[in-house]
Design an enzyme around this catalytic site. Structure first.
Site, PDB file in Angstrom:
ATOM      1  N   ASP A  95       0.890  -1.167   0.000  1.00  0.00           N
ATOM      2  CA  ASP A  95       0.000   0.000   0.000  1.00  0.00           C
ATOM      3  C   ASP A  95       0.922   1.209   0.000  1.00  0.00           C
ATOM      4  O   ASP A  95       2.129   1.081   0.182  1.00  0.00           O
ATOM      5  CB  ASP A  95      -0.899  -0.003   1.269  1.00  0.00           C
ATOM      6  CG  ASP A  95      -2.184   0.816   1.080  1.00  0.00           C
ATOM      7  OD1 ASP A  95      -2.079   2.027   0.828  1.00  0.00           O
ATOM      8  OD2 ASP A  95      -3.272   0.235   1.191  1.00  0.00           O
ATOM      9  N   SER A 133     -21.388  -3.868  -2.849  1.00  0.00           N
ATOM     10  CA  SER A 133     -21.120  -2.920  -1.748  1.00  0.00           C
ATOM     11  C   SER A 133     -20.870  -3.647  -0.436  1.00  0.00           C
ATOM     12  O   SER A 133     -21.721  -4.424   0.016  1.00  0.00           O
ATOM     13  CB  SER A 133     -22.297  -1.966  -1.555  1.00  0.00           C
ATOM     14  OG  SER A 133     -22.040  -1.159  -0.425  1.00  0.00           O
ATOM     15  N   CYS A 134     -19.722  -3.345   0.146  1.00  0.00           N
ATOM     16  CA  CYS A 134     -19.415  -3.888   1.475  1.00  0.00           C
ATOM     17  C   CYS A 134     -19.890  -2.959   2.581  1.00  0.00           C
ATOM     18  O   CYS A 134     -19.623  -3.207   3.753  1.00  0.00           O
ATOM     19  CB  CYS A 134     -17.920  -4.127   1.610  1.00  0.00           C
ATOM     20  SG  CYS A 134     -17.369  -5.614   0.765  1.00  0.00           S
ATOM     21  N   TYR A 175     -14.304   6.103 -12.563  1.00  0.00           N
ATOM     22  CA  TYR A 175     -13.987   4.971 -11.674  1.00  0.00           C
ATOM     23  C   TYR A 175     -14.444   3.646 -12.295  1.00  0.00           C
ATOM     24  O   TYR A 175     -13.672   2.678 -12.362  1.00  0.00           O
ATOM     25  CB  TYR A 175     -14.661   5.205 -10.315  1.00  0.00           C
ATOM     26  CG  TYR A 175     -14.611   4.021  -9.392  1.00  0.00           C
ATOM     27  CD1 TYR A 175     -13.439   3.659  -8.746  1.00  0.00           C
ATOM     28  CD2 TYR A 175     -15.754   3.256  -9.160  1.00  0.00           C
ATOM     29  CE1 TYR A 175     -13.397   2.560  -7.897  1.00  0.00           C
ATOM     30  CE2 TYR A 175     -15.726   2.163  -8.304  1.00  0.00           C
ATOM     31  CZ  TYR A 175     -14.547   1.818  -7.682  1.00  0.00           C
ATOM     32  OH  TYR A 175     -14.512   0.736  -6.844  1.00  0.00           O
TER      33      TYR A 175
HETATM   34  N1  LIG Z   1     -15.794  -1.000  -0.439  1.00  0.00           N
HETATM   35  C1  LIG Z   1     -16.629  -1.484  -1.358  1.00  0.00           C
HETATM   36  O1  LIG Z   1     -17.807  -1.704  -1.098  1.00  0.00           O
HETATM   37  C2  LIG Z   1     -16.112  -1.765  -2.754  1.00  0.00           C
HETATM   38  C3  LIG Z   1     -17.038  -2.059  -3.758  1.00  0.00           C
HETATM   39  C4  LIG Z   1     -16.574  -2.355  -5.039  1.00  0.00           C
HETATM   40  C5  LIG Z   1     -15.204  -2.379  -5.288  1.00  0.00           C
HETATM   41  N2  LIG Z   1     -14.331  -2.077  -4.310  1.00  0.00           N
HETATM   42  C6  LIG Z   1     -12.892  -2.089  -4.629  1.00  0.00           C
HETATM   43  O2  LIG Z   1     -12.220  -2.824  -3.622  1.00  0.00           O
HETATM   44  C7  LIG Z   1     -10.909  -2.278  -3.424  1.00  0.00           C
HETATM   45  C8  LIG Z   1     -10.726  -1.928  -1.957  1.00  0.00           C
HETATM   46  O3  LIG Z   1     -11.747  -1.027  -1.569  1.00  0.00           O
HETATM   47  P1  LIG Z   1     -11.784  -0.412  -0.089  1.00  0.00           P
HETATM   48  O4  LIG Z   1     -13.208  -0.152   0.227  1.00  0.00           O
HETATM   49  O5  LIG Z   1     -10.959  -1.269   0.816  1.00  0.00           O
HETATM   50  O6  LIG Z   1     -11.064   0.985  -0.370  1.00  0.00           O
HETATM   51  P2  LIG Z   1     -10.059   1.773   0.595  1.00  0.00           P
HETATM   52  O7  LIG Z   1     -10.012   3.172   0.071  1.00  0.00           O
HETATM   53  O8  LIG Z   1     -10.406   1.555   2.024  1.00  0.00           O
HETATM   54  O9  LIG Z   1      -8.669   1.045   0.296  1.00  0.00           O
HETATM   55  C9  LIG Z   1      -7.941   1.283  -0.889  1.00  0.00           C
HETATM   56  C10 LIG Z   1      -6.461   1.232  -0.543  1.00  0.00           C
HETATM   57  O10 LIG Z   1      -5.718   1.533  -1.733  1.00  0.00           O
HETATM   58  C11 LIG Z   1      -4.632   2.351  -1.366  1.00  0.00           C
HETATM   59  N3  LIG Z   1      -4.208   3.198  -2.461  1.00  0.00           N
HETATM   60  C12 LIG Z   1      -4.931   4.188  -3.071  1.00  0.00           C
HETATM   61  N4  LIG Z   1      -4.172   4.786  -4.000  1.00  0.00           N
HETATM   62  C13 LIG Z   1      -2.938   4.205  -3.970  1.00  0.00           C
HETATM   63  C14 LIG Z   1      -1.731   4.413  -4.676  1.00  0.00           C
HETATM   64  N5  LIG Z   1      -1.605   5.359  -5.598  1.00  0.00           N
HETATM   65  N6  LIG Z   1      -0.690   3.612  -4.387  1.00  0.00           N
HETATM   66  C15 LIG Z   1      -0.796   2.650  -3.442  1.00  0.00           C
HETATM   67  N7  LIG Z   1      -1.919   2.392  -2.737  1.00  0.00           N
HETATM   68  C16 LIG Z   1      -2.970   3.183  -2.988  1.00  0.00           C
HETATM   69  C17 LIG Z   1      -5.139   3.226  -0.218  1.00  0.00           C
HETATM   70  O11 LIG Z   1      -4.075   3.715   0.570  1.00  0.00           O
HETATM   71  C18 LIG Z   1      -6.064   2.281   0.516  1.00  0.00           C
HETATM   72  O12 LIG Z   1      -5.423   1.654   1.616  1.00  0.00           O
HETATM   73  C19 LIG Z   1     -10.806  -1.079  -4.362  1.00  0.00           C
HETATM   74  O13 LIG Z   1     -10.169  -1.481  -5.556  1.00  0.00           O
HETATM   75  C20 LIG Z   1     -12.252  -0.721  -4.647  1.00  0.00           C
HETATM   76  O14 LIG Z   1     -12.387  -0.076  -5.894  1.00  0.00           O
HETATM   77  C21 LIG Z   1     -14.750  -1.755  -3.049  1.00  0.00           C
END
Ligand SMILES: NC(=O)c1ccc[n+]([C@@H]2O[C@H](COP(=O)([O-])OP(=O)(O)OC[C@H]3O[C@@H](n4cnc5c(N)ncnc54)[C@H](O)[C@@H]3O)[C@@H](O)[C@H]2O)c1
Length: 275
Positions: free
Chosen positions: A32, A163-164, A134
Site C-alpha cells: 500500500d 457494496s461492502c 472509476y
Molecule cells: N468497499 C466497497 O464496497 C467496494 C465495492 C466495489 C469495489 N471495491 C474495490 O475494492 C478495493 C478496496 O476497496 P476499499 O473499500 O478497501 O477501499 P479503501 O479506500 O479503504 O482502500 C484502498 C487502498 O488503496 C490504497 N491506495 C490508493 N491509491 C494508492 C496508490 N496510488 N498507491 C498505493 N496504494 C494506494 C489506499 O491507501 C487504501 O489503503 C478497491 O479497488 C475498490 O475499488 C470496493
C-alpha cells in the site's frame, strides 16, 4: 510454500481479508502507499505507489498470487484516478508477468456495469457499461486482465464487488456483500483449480439481489449472509423517492453524478464507502 500479495492492504476490504489470508498462507506481502496497522508474524509490509512500476515490481517479488485491491475506491477527477487505477492495474499485471505469478484476483466493481437499469438483472457475461471514470478504470483492468490471460497466460478472477457498506437503505438490501462472504469469495478464487479469466459478482445471498452469478457457479462460491435480516428496520424507516434517478441504476449515484465528482460524498456516508 504459498506467498500471497495483497495491494490496498491498508484499506477497509484489505482489513477484512488479512486474518484469513495470514491463516492460510506461509507469507502475506502487504503493499500500500501507507502502512497497515498491527502486522502479524507472517505479514510483511512493502510500501509502493501503484503508479510506480519499479516499486510495484519490487513489492510483488516472491508472490505466487496477487490480490489487487489497491485503488481510489470512488469517483475522482481524471488526473487523480489515472495513476492509481489505470496505470496501477497495468503495473500489477506486468509485474505479475515478470515474476511468473500465476493468478491475479482483482477487486473490480459493479460500477463497470453501473449504467444498466436496476430493473435489468445482469449476469457475468453482460457487456461493460461504466457509470464513471472509476467504473471505466474497472472495465480497463478487467480487459487488461483478459489480455494478459490471452497473451501471457495469467489467470484472473474479476470480483465485481457491489457494496461492502453496512446496509442502511432499501437499495442496500439487494447489493450487500458481508465481510464473511467477501472472505469466502476470495478463498474460492484462490482455491479453484482453473479459473481462466472469469467474472463474478461480489454479493451476499440477498433475497433482493439484482445480479446473477449463474455463470460463475464453477467457483463454488456459496454466500451465507442475507441482508434481509436488516429489512424490517430499514423498510420501516424508508421513505423511497420514485423520482430519484440514482435508484434506477445499478450504479446508484455513480450513474447520476457528474464525471470526476466523488460519489461517496454524494451518498453522504464517507465512513463506509462503496466503490
Ligand atoms: N468497499 C466497497 O464496497 C467496494 C465495492 C466495489 C469495489 N471495491 C474495490 O475494492 C478495493 C478496496 O476497496 P476499499 O473499500 O478497501 O477501499 P479503501 O479506500 O479503504 O482502500 C484502498 C487502498 O488503496 C490504497 N491506495 C490508493 N491509491 C494508492 C496508490 N496510488 N498507491 C498505493 N496504494 C494506494 C489506499 O491507501 C487504501 O489503503 C478497491 O479497488 C475498490 O475499488 C470496493
Amino acid at each position: 510454500m504459498t506467498v500471497i500479495a495483497l495491494t490496498g492492504a491498508a484499506g477497509r476490504l484489505g482489513g477484512y481479508l488479512r486474518e484469513a489470508l495470514a491463516k492460510r498462507a506461509d507469507k502475506v506481502i502487504l503493499t500500500d502507499r501507507v502502512s497497515p496497522e498491527g502486522l502479524r508474524a507472517n505479514e510483511e509490509f512493502r510500501q509502493a505507489e501503484l503508479d510506480d512500476y519499479d516499486a510495484v515490481h519490487a513489492a510483488l517479488a516472491g508472490a505466487d498470487v496477487v490480490l489487487h485491491f489497491g485503488a481510489i475506491a470512488d469517483e475522482a477527477p481524471w488526473d487523480e484516478i489515472w495513476g492509481p487505477n489505470f496505470v496501477g492495474a497495468r503495473n500489477v499485471w506486468e509485474a505479475a508477468h515478470q515474476h511468473g505469478i500465476r493468478r491475479v484476483i482483482y477487486a473490480s466493481s459493479i460500477h463497470a456495469v453501473g449504467m444498466y437499469p436496476r430493473t435489468q438483472r445482469i449476469g457475468v457475461d453482460t457487456p461493460h457499461y461504466p457509470d464513471s471514470f472509476y467504473g471505466l478504470s474497472k472495465c480497463f483492468a478487467e480487459n487488461l486482465g483478459r489480455l494478459y490471460w490471452e497473451k501471457r497466460g495469467i489467470e484472473s478472477v474479476m470480483l465485481r464487488i457491489y457494496s461492502c457498506a453496512q446496509p442502511n437503505n432499501e437499495r442496500s438490501l439487494g447489493v450487500w456483500l458481508s465481510p464473511r462472504d467477501l472472505v469466502q469469495l476470495v478463498e474460492k478464487s484462490l482455491d479453484c483449480p482453473i479459473v481462466g479469466c472469469s467474472v463474478v459478482y461480489g454479493v451476499s445471498a440477498n433475497s433482493r439481489c439484482p445480479v446473477s452469478n449463474e455463470g460463475a457457479k464453477f467457483l463454488g462460491y456459496e454466500p451465507v449472509d442475507n441482508a434481509e435480516e436488516f429489512a424490517p428496520e430499514i423498510l420501516a424507516a424508508a421513505k423511497p423517492d420514485p423520482s430519484d434517478k440514482a435508484q434506477l441504476h445499478h450504479g446508484n449515484v455513480f450513474a447520476t453524478g457528474d464525471l470526476g465528482v466523488s460519489a461517496v460524498a454524494l451518498m453522504g456516508r464517507a465512513e463506509d464507502g462503496e466503490g
